[in-house]
Every structure is written in structure tokens, then in C-alpha cells.
Write a protein that holds these residues in place. Structure first.
Motif, PDB file in Angstrom:
ATOM      1  N   ASN A 180      86.221  73.880  42.179  1.00 36.82           N
ATOM      2  CA  ASN A 180      86.819  72.999  41.050  1.00 36.82           C
ATOM      3  C   ASN A 180      87.073  71.657  40.982  1.00 36.82           C
ATOM      4  O   ASN A 180      87.826  71.229  40.645  1.00 36.82           O
ATOM      5  N   VAL A 181      86.310  71.019  42.096  1.00 34.62           N
ATOM      6  CA  VAL A 181      86.307  69.707  42.260  1.00 34.62           C
ATOM      7  C   VAL A 181      85.917  68.801  40.965  1.00 34.62           C
ATOM      8  O   VAL A 181      86.348  67.872  40.467  1.00 34.62           O
ATOM      9  N   MET A 182      84.725  69.429  40.432  1.00 33.13           N
ATOM     10  CA  MET A 182      83.843  68.638  39.189  1.00 33.13           C
ATOM     11  C   MET A 182      83.503  69.937  38.375  1.00 33.13           C
ATOM     12  O   MET A 182      83.403  71.013  38.689  1.00 33.13           O
ATOM     13  N   GLY A 237      78.170  69.209  34.962  1.00 35.29           N
ATOM     14  CA  GLY A 237      77.759  68.353  34.160  1.00 35.29           C
ATOM     15  C   GLY A 237      77.116  67.046  34.931  1.00 35.29           C
ATOM     16  O   GLY A 237      76.756  67.289  36.078  1.00 35.29           O
ATOM     17  N   LEU A 238      77.088  65.978  34.218  1.00 29.76           N
ATOM     18  CA  LEU A 238      76.351  64.989  34.665  1.00 29.76           C
ATOM     19  C   LEU A 238      76.970  64.349  35.904  1.00 29.76           C
ATOM     20  O   LEU A 238      76.110  64.027  36.933  1.00 29.76           O
ATOM     21  N   GLY A 239      78.269  64.183  36.004  1.00 30.40           N
ATOM     22  CA  GLY A 239      78.902  63.776  37.325  1.00 30.40           C
ATOM     23  C   GLY A 239      78.393  64.631  38.518  1.00 30.40           C
ATOM     24  O   GLY A 239      78.214  64.299  39.503  1.00 30.40           O
ATOM     25  N   THR A 240      78.479  66.050  38.287  1.00 31.40           N
ATOM     26  CA  THR A 240      78.269  66.899  39.198  1.00 31.40           C
ATOM     27  C   THR A 240      76.956  66.861  39.735  1.00 31.40           C
ATOM     28  O   THR A 240      76.718  67.035  41.074  1.00 31.40           O
ATOM     29  N   HIS A 241      75.840  66.739  39.007  1.00 40.89           N
ATOM     30  CA  HIS A 241      74.540  66.452  39.004  1.00 40.89           C
ATOM     31  C   HIS A 241      74.320  65.243  40.054  1.00 40.89           C
ATOM     32  O   HIS A 241      73.508  65.356  40.918  1.00 40.89           O
ATOM     33  N   VAL A 242      75.032  63.856  39.574  1.00 39.20           N
ATOM     34  CA  VAL A 242      74.707  62.787  40.001  1.00 39.20           C
ATOM     35  C   VAL A 242      75.323  62.874  41.862  1.00 39.20           C
ATOM     36  O   VAL A 242      74.468  62.638  42.706  1.00 39.20           O
ATOM     37  N   THR A 243      76.495  63.564  41.525  1.00 37.32           N
ATOM     38  CA  THR A 243      77.172  63.414  43.226  1.00 37.32           C
ATOM     39  C   THR A 243      76.276  64.285  44.109  1.00 37.32           C
ATOM     40  O   THR A 243      75.911  63.996  45.043  1.00 37.32           O
TER      41      THR A 243
END
Length: 322
Positions: free
Chosen positions: A224-226, A229-235
Motif C-alpha cells: 500500500n505504498v502507492m 496508477g500512473l505514479g506506480t507505473h512510472v516508479t
């Protein structure tokens, strides 16, 4: 998933490959820094003595001018600026047609096969153990590289052509012309030059890139860090790009040099294979030469992986209805 997985992976790979092509070209040029440019054998020059020359006349022997020292290794920004200054802005997209073909053959195959294996080996929760992800990446990468090797050879040569003297340039008009000329002048087997290296590199890249992306993404979501969505995909994709760059750079340097070498009829090739190339490179330039071009590699691998997986996630949303 079937054919849809191949289509989704192919579209994402072509978008990522074209958008990061200039960085890939700079990486290739940097990996070739320090390598000798093998000039053709010079023709012997005979001193012709005139019929009525005086016996005591001293005619000095002409000596060839000394070769200039090898260029000092420079960083990716300097390399990019030099390319633009000497060859024009369009030179940053030299070989882009080969990149499109390479992504169509190689990346479409590896992405589609990995997706098929992941679907087949997935557990009830939809996830797959890390060991199975790595194995799926190794299999998919190896098969994809074997399929796409001709385009890979063409791409490396087209990207490296601008660094050669004008008389030695191949001047391919496009990827079709490159493959055609290689087949006629060097034989069909030349299209698979360095294929062992390409397969090894692709297995390493695919296993580290795709497996680590899935693993990082699962970790971020499970803890449950992220949110998904887009943020998870980029990271997750940037972390995967870094892992792939570290793992693959040494093989990539050797692959680039073996594929780029010019073999002329009757002459000894610069390298007798991957091991010979590695040994000669380390002996002449030191072990860190295997990490030449690492900055542009990570600079390219990071954005490439981010664009690849972000595009892939979006394409999957669009194709979800089909």
C-alpha cells in the motif's frame, strides 16, 4: 491473452523505441569510443627514378603523416552536441527505420511471449513467483532476439556510420537497403553477426526489465505504498530500467563492437568473436570499458522503460474492450 498481448507490446515498444532513439544513438557512439577505426590497407607507393637522374642526387623518401591521437572520451551531452554540429540535427535519428523494424520483430515477440507465459504460470491471485518471472523473461528475450537480430545489426551500423571517415561510410539509405547490402556483400549469415551476444543481452534485459517491473509494481501495491496508477507505473518502470541497464551494459558494449566491425574480403576481422572482443577491449582500454556509455544507457533505459510500460498500461485499457 493470445495475439492481443503481442499487439499491445508491439505498439508500446515502437512508441518507446522511437521516442528514445537519439539517446540510443549517443549510447552506441560512446560505446565505440576508443575503438580503432580500421582503415583499408594503403596501396604501396613506388619511388620512380627519372632516366636521366644524377647519381649523386639524394631523393628523400616520402613518409606518411603521423596518425592523429585517438579522441578523448567525452560525455553524452558533448557527444550529442558534436553529432548535431558535424552531421546535423537529423543525424540523431539515423537508423530510426531499423529501430522501428527491430521493435516490431524483437520487442513484439518478447513482450507477447512473456505475457503468454505470465498468464499460463500465474497463481490464483494473478501474481507469479519471481523465479518464474525471470525464467519467462529469459525465454521470451532469447526468442525475440533471434527473430530481430538482422534489424539490430542494421540499426547499430546505421547509428555508427557518422563516426567513420567519409570514404569508409556505408551510407545505407534505410533498413531495407542495409539488410540488402549486407546480404549481397557479406552474405546472409552477416545478418546474424553477434546473434549469440544479442540473445544473451536480450535474455538479461528482458528478465531484469519485465520481471523487475512486475515485482516492483506488486511490492508497491501489496504494501500500500502507492495506488495502481500512473505514479506506480512510472516508479516501477524506472527502477526496472536501472536494473536492466546495470545487468546488460557489458554485453551491450561487446555486442555493439562485434556488430559494427567491418570485415573486408581477404582481411583478418578485428574480432574473432565475443570473447576475443571482450579480451581485446579490456586489454586496450581497461575493465571499465565494458561500462562505456552507461550514463546514456541508463538515461535511455530509464525513459525507454517508463514510456514502454506507461504506454503499455494505457494500450491495455484501450484494448480491454476488445
Amino acid at each position: 491473452m493470445g495475439v492481443k498481448g503481442f499487439v499491445e507490446g508491439g505498439i508500446a515498444s515502437i512508441v518507446a523505441g522511437c521516442s528514445t532513439h537519439p539517446l540510443d544513438l549517443i549510447k552506441v557512439r560512446m560505446q565505440l569510443q576508443g575503438e580503432k577505426v580500421h582503415a583499408p590497407n594503403p596501396q604501396p607507393i613506388h619511388n620512380l627514378r627519372p632516366a636521366f637522374a644524377f647519381n649523386n642526387l639524394h631523393v628523400p623518401h616520402s613518409s606518411a603523416p603521423p596518425l592523429p591521437p585517438p579522441p578523448r572520451a567525452v560525455g553524452p551531452i558533448s557527444v550529442g552536441i558534436r553529432i548535431v554540429q558535424s552531421e546535423g540535427l537529423a543525424a540523431l535519428y539515423s537508423g530510426v527505420s531499423a529501430t522501428v523494424l527491430r521493435q516490431t520483430l524483437y520487442s513484439t515477440t518478447r513482450m507477447g511471449l512473456y505475457d503468454m507465459l505470465k498468464t499460463k504460470w500465474a497463481q490464483e491471485n494473478g501474481n507469479m513467483p519471481l523465479a518464474h518471472k525471470i525464467l519467462a523473461g529469459l525465454i521470451a528475450g532469447g526468442i525475440g532476439a533471434a527473430v530481430g537480430n538482422p534489424a539490430d545489426v542494421a540499426m547499430v551500423r546505421m547509428q555508427a556510420d557518422g563516426r567513420l571517415p567519409s570514404a569508409q561510410r556505408r551510407n545505407y539509405k534505410g533498413v531495407v537497403d542495409a539488410i540488402s547490402q549486407m546480404s549481397k556483400q557479406e552474405g546472409v549469415a552477416s545478418l546474424w553477426r553477434g546473434s549469440a551476444l544479442t540473445v544473451n543481452r536480450a535474455m538479461i534485459v528482458t528478465a531484469s526489465q519485465l520481471a523487475s517491473y512486475d515485482q516492483f509494481k506488486e511490492m508497491l501495491l501489496e504494501k500500500n505504498v502507492m495506488n495502481d496508477g500512473l505514479g506506480t507505473h512510472v516508479t516501477a518502470s524506472f527502477a526496472a530500467g536501472f536494473v536492466a541497464a546495470v545487468a546488460s551494459n557489458p554485453v551491450d558494449v561487446i555486442k555493439t563492437r562485434v556488430m559494427n566491425m567491418k570485415v573486408e574480403a581477404g582481411s583478418v576481422p578485428p574480432y574473432n568473436g565475443a570473447l576475443d572482443c571482450a579480451l581485446k577491449t579490456i586489454k586496450a582500454e581497461g575493465p571499465m570499458a565494458l561500462y562505456k556509455g552507461f550514463i546514456p544507457t541508463i538515461s535511455r533505459q530509464g525513459p525507454f522503460t517508463v514510456v514502454l510500460f506507461v504506454t503499455l498500461e494505457q494500450v491495455r485499457k484501450v484494448f480491454k474492450e476488445f
